[in-house]
Design an enzyme around this catalytic site. Structure first.
Site, PDB file in Angstrom:
ATOM      1  N   LYS A  79      -5.146 -18.827  61.768  1.00  0.00           N
ATOM      2  CA  LYS A  79      -6.368 -19.533  61.367  1.00  0.00           C
ATOM      3  C   LYS A  79      -6.363 -20.976  61.888  1.00  0.00           C
ATOM      4  O   LYS A  79      -7.347 -21.430  62.474  1.00  0.00           O
ATOM      5  CB  LYS A  79      -6.524 -19.501  59.833  1.00  0.00           C
ATOM      6  CG  LYS A  79      -6.675 -18.078  59.285  1.00  0.00           C
ATOM      7  CD  LYS A  79      -6.848 -18.033  57.792  1.00  0.00           C
ATOM      8  CE  LYS A  79      -5.654 -18.529  57.009  1.00  0.00           C
ATOM      9  NZ  LYS A  79      -4.437 -17.702  57.208  1.00  0.00           N
ATOM     10  N   THR A  80      -5.235 -21.668  61.683  1.00  0.00           N
ATOM     11  CA  THR A  80      -5.145 -23.057  62.163  1.00  0.00           C
ATOM     12  C   THR A  80      -5.241 -23.088  63.683  1.00  0.00           C
ATOM     13  O   THR A  80      -5.915 -23.943  64.276  1.00  0.00           O
ATOM     14  CB  THR A  80      -3.798 -23.680  61.722  1.00  0.00           C
ATOM     15  OG1 THR A  80      -3.684 -23.523  60.312  1.00  0.00           O
ATOM     16  CG2 THR A  80      -3.708 -25.145  62.091  1.00  0.00           C
ATOM     17  N   ASP A 124      -8.236 -26.594  55.615  1.00  0.00           N
ATOM     18  CA  ASP A 124      -7.334 -25.496  55.304  1.00  0.00           C
ATOM     19  C   ASP A 124      -7.375 -25.258  53.790  1.00  0.00           C
ATOM     20  O   ASP A 124      -7.669 -26.190  53.025  1.00  0.00           O
ATOM     21  CB  ASP A 124      -5.911 -25.877  55.753  1.00  0.00           C
ATOM     22  CG  ASP A 124      -5.028 -24.660  55.947  1.00  0.00           C
ATOM     23  OD1 ASP A 124      -5.536 -23.523  55.841  1.00  0.00           O
ATOM     24  OD2 ASP A 124      -3.826 -24.844  56.213  1.00  0.00           O
ATOM     25  N   THR A 173      -6.921 -18.051  52.467  1.00  0.00           N
ATOM     26  CA  THR A 173      -6.178 -16.800  52.325  1.00  0.00           C
ATOM     27  C   THR A 173      -6.878 -15.937  51.284  1.00  0.00           C
ATOM     28  O   THR A 173      -6.518 -14.793  51.079  1.00  0.00           O
ATOM     29  CB  THR A 173      -4.745 -17.087  51.829  1.00  0.00           C
ATOM     30  OG1 THR A 173      -4.825 -17.982  50.719  1.00  0.00           O
ATOM     31  CG2 THR A 173      -3.898 -17.702  52.927  1.00  0.00           C
ATOM     32  N   ARG A 232       3.450 -15.768  63.008  1.00  0.00           N
ATOM     33  CA  ARG A 232       4.356 -16.845  62.565  1.00  0.00           C
ATOM     34  C   ARG A 232       5.759 -16.301  62.330  1.00  0.00           C
ATOM     35  O   ARG A 232       6.749 -16.911  62.717  1.00  0.00           O
ATOM     36  CB  ARG A 232       3.833 -17.499  61.278  1.00  0.00           C
ATOM     37  CG  ARG A 232       4.878 -18.442  60.656  1.00  0.00           C
ATOM     38  CD  ARG A 232       4.332 -19.269  59.515  1.00  0.00           C
ATOM     39  NE  ARG A 232       3.319 -20.177  59.992  1.00  0.00           N
ATOM     40  CZ  ARG A 232       2.165 -20.405  59.387  1.00  0.00           C
ATOM     41  NH1 ARG A 232       1.895 -19.776  58.257  1.00  0.00           N
ATOM     42  NH2 ARG A 232       1.300 -21.232  59.893  1.00  0.00           N
TER      43      ARG A 232
HETATM   44  P1  ADP Z   1      -2.394 -19.752  59.750  1.00  0.00           P
HETATM   45  O1  ADP Z   1      -3.171 -21.021  59.902  1.00  0.00           O
HETATM   46  O2  ADP Z   1      -3.263 -18.533  59.660  1.00  0.00           O
HETATM   47  O3  ADP Z   1      -1.379 -19.810  58.641  1.00  0.00           O
HETATM   48  P2  ADP Z   1      -1.297 -20.473  62.346  1.00  0.00           P
HETATM   49  O4  ADP Z   1      -2.539 -20.643  63.137  1.00  0.00           O
HETATM   50  O5  ADP Z   1      -0.617 -21.718  61.894  1.00  0.00           O
HETATM   51  O6  ADP Z   1      -1.554 -19.514  61.085  1.00  0.00           O
HETATM   52  O7  ADP Z   1      -0.311 -19.566  63.224  1.00  0.00           O
HETATM   53  C1  ADP Z   1       1.091 -19.565  63.030  1.00  0.00           C
HETATM   54  C2  ADP Z   1       1.798 -19.512  64.379  1.00  0.00           C
HETATM   55  O8  ADP Z   1       1.637 -18.208  64.906  1.00  0.00           O
HETATM   56  C3  ADP Z   1       1.214 -20.483  65.410  1.00  0.00           C
HETATM   57  O9  ADP Z   1       2.092 -21.511  65.673  1.00  0.00           O
HETATM   58  C4  ADP Z   1       1.059 -19.695  66.680  1.00  0.00           C
HETATM   59  O10 ADP Z   1       2.086 -20.056  67.586  1.00  0.00           O
HETATM   60  C5  ADP Z   1       1.287 -18.262  66.290  1.00  0.00           C
HETATM   61  N1  ADP Z   1       0.090 -17.463  66.501  1.00  0.00           N
HETATM   62  C6  ADP Z   1      -0.849 -17.161  65.559  1.00  0.00           C
HETATM   63  N2  ADP Z   1      -1.790 -16.366  66.068  1.00  0.00           N
HETATM   64  C7  ADP Z   1      -1.465 -16.152  67.354  1.00  0.00           C
HETATM   65  C8  ADP Z   1      -2.066 -15.390  68.426  1.00  0.00           C
HETATM   66  N3  ADP Z   1      -3.161 -14.669  68.211  1.00  0.00           N
HETATM   67  N4  ADP Z   1      -1.471 -15.418  69.624  1.00  0.00           N
HETATM   68  C9  ADP Z   1      -0.333 -16.101  69.816  1.00  0.00           C
HETATM   69  N5  ADP Z   1       0.287 -16.836  68.868  1.00  0.00           N
HETATM   70  C10 ADP Z   1      -0.270 -16.864  67.638  1.00  0.00           C
END
Ligand code: ADP
Length: 352
Positions: A79-80, A124, A173, A232
């Site tokens: 998401k981030t 977030d 979430t 992650r």
């Molecule tokens: P969330 O915000 O949903 O908790 P993040 O965007 O922080 O998740 O993602 C966590 C890590 O996973 C990021 O650092 C990224 O490197 C990796 N990641 C997430 N989605 C992908 C994707 N579709 N392709 C490659 N790497 C990804």
């Protein structure tokens, strides 16, 4: 903190956090280098990616800001990363905040009134905004206006302040917790789902390349199958395999290194970690397989109900290990089998 190598510290993460899908500051620093920067680098989530690319291209074509975007899904799914990509694709700068960081409506008013035209504001955990901030946000998202309250009590008055056009990217979430009026302000909602093993393999191979290492195909497949559908976690396990290969192996990230590292960090064949196993074990051994309420279950394993609900449960449900019923959580036969336990004879009726 800038000169700290997050990987060095990451080794010290307690084993029971190895497959937690949340991230602390050090983890976030380690992740930054692995984040895809553009939509085309973003692996998987084809539907959301296609829809989003249409929203962004249309906005770019019109030379205006796109609709506000809501991204929902379990932690660690991107998401981030997508919020950052949205800003990059629009050529806009990104402001980052979160529901818990905004204590008062005034904090949000301050952030909103300092935005520049076209900026992307990432919020977030938007479901954790306090109610007054939430109400201020509705108006800002819809009318691009905040009412700044001057004075106190009977003499207080609200001075409307016009805001430039901006785009909110909200991440949650728990989309179900967002009040309908806030949810309705988002013109586009994308739900991120767990990744397939193939997609995680692609994430892993890409990440290994960025770390300057080569990940062998068998090792990638082993890690992907134990990463709980979460990039992650895949990236975190990858860094631990790299450590193992460097310190105890011959430097190559092969199947042997992958299996050995997973064993050190107690990640089991399904990718379950200690918390997952604790939840399953409590459900089976303390409550006879359930049904048991979420709060009771969470107290038994010493966690917050929200942690169990957002971190452990979605994957356990998806793997068919636990079920949700109107009377509470129940263990499925697969859960008993995974723990090597025998279910009580009368438990079978729950699964018809
Ligand atoms: P969330 O915000 O949903 O908790 P993040 O965007 O922080 O998740 O993602 C966590 C890590 O996973 C990021 O650092 C990224 O490197 C990796 N990641 C997430 N989605 C992908 C994707 N579709 N392709 C490659 N790497 C990804």
């Amino acid at each position: 903190m800038d000169d700290v190598d997050p990987d060095v510290y990451g080794v010290d993460l307690p084993a029971d956090r190895m497959t937690g899908s949340g991230a602390d500051d050090l983890e976030r620093a380690a992740e930054a280098a692995l984040r895809p920067r553009r939509l085309e680098e973003f692996v998987g989530q084809r539907v959301v990616r296609d829809q989003l690319s249409l929203v962004l291209d249309a906005a770019l074509g019109r030379g205006s800001s796109p609709d506000h975007v809501l991204l929902s899904g379990p932690p660690g799914l991107g998401k981030t990363t997508l919020a950052m990509i949205i800003a990059a694709e629009l050529g806009a700068s990104l402001r980052v905040t979160s529901g818990p960081a905004i204590q008062h409506a005034g904090d949000l008013a301050a952030v909103l009134s300092s935005l520049d035209e076209g900026e992307v504001l990432f919020i977030d955990e938007i479901h954790r905004l306090a109610r007054p901030a939430e109400e201020l946000l509705y108006v800002a998202m819809e009318d691009f206006r905040v009412d700044v309250v001057v004075g106190k009590g009977a003499g207080a008055s609200a001075i409307p302040l016009t805001l430039p056009r901006f785009t909110v990217v909200g991440a949650t979430t728990r989309a179900g917790l967002l009040p309908a009026p806030l949810r309705d302000r988002f013109g586009f909602t994308g739900h991120l789902d767990f990744y397939s093993s193939d997609e995680l393999e692609r994430v892993l191979v890409r990440s290994a390349g960025l770390l300057g290492s080569e990940l062998q195909a068998e090792a990638a497949s082993e890690l992907a199958s134990r990463s709980r559908g979460t990039p992650r976690i895949a990236n975190r396990l990858l860094r631990r395999v790299r450590d193992w290969a460097q310190v105890r192996g011959d430097g190559s990230m092969d199947l042997r290194a992958a299996r050995a590292a997973l064993e050190v960090y107690e990640v089991d064949a399904l990718g379950l970690d200690r918390l997952d196993r604790a939840v399953l074990r409590a459900l089976c051994t303390r409550f006879g397989g359930g049904p048991v309420g979420l709060t009771t279950l969470a107290v038994t394993v010493g966690e917050e109900p929200e942690t169990v609900e957002t971190v452990a449960e979605p994957f356990l449900v998806r793997e068919g290990l636990i079920g949700r019923t109107s009377r509470g959580r129940v263990a499925t036969p697969a859960a008993w089998a995974h723990l090597g336990l025998t279910p009580p004879a009368d438990g079978a009726t729950l699964f018809g």
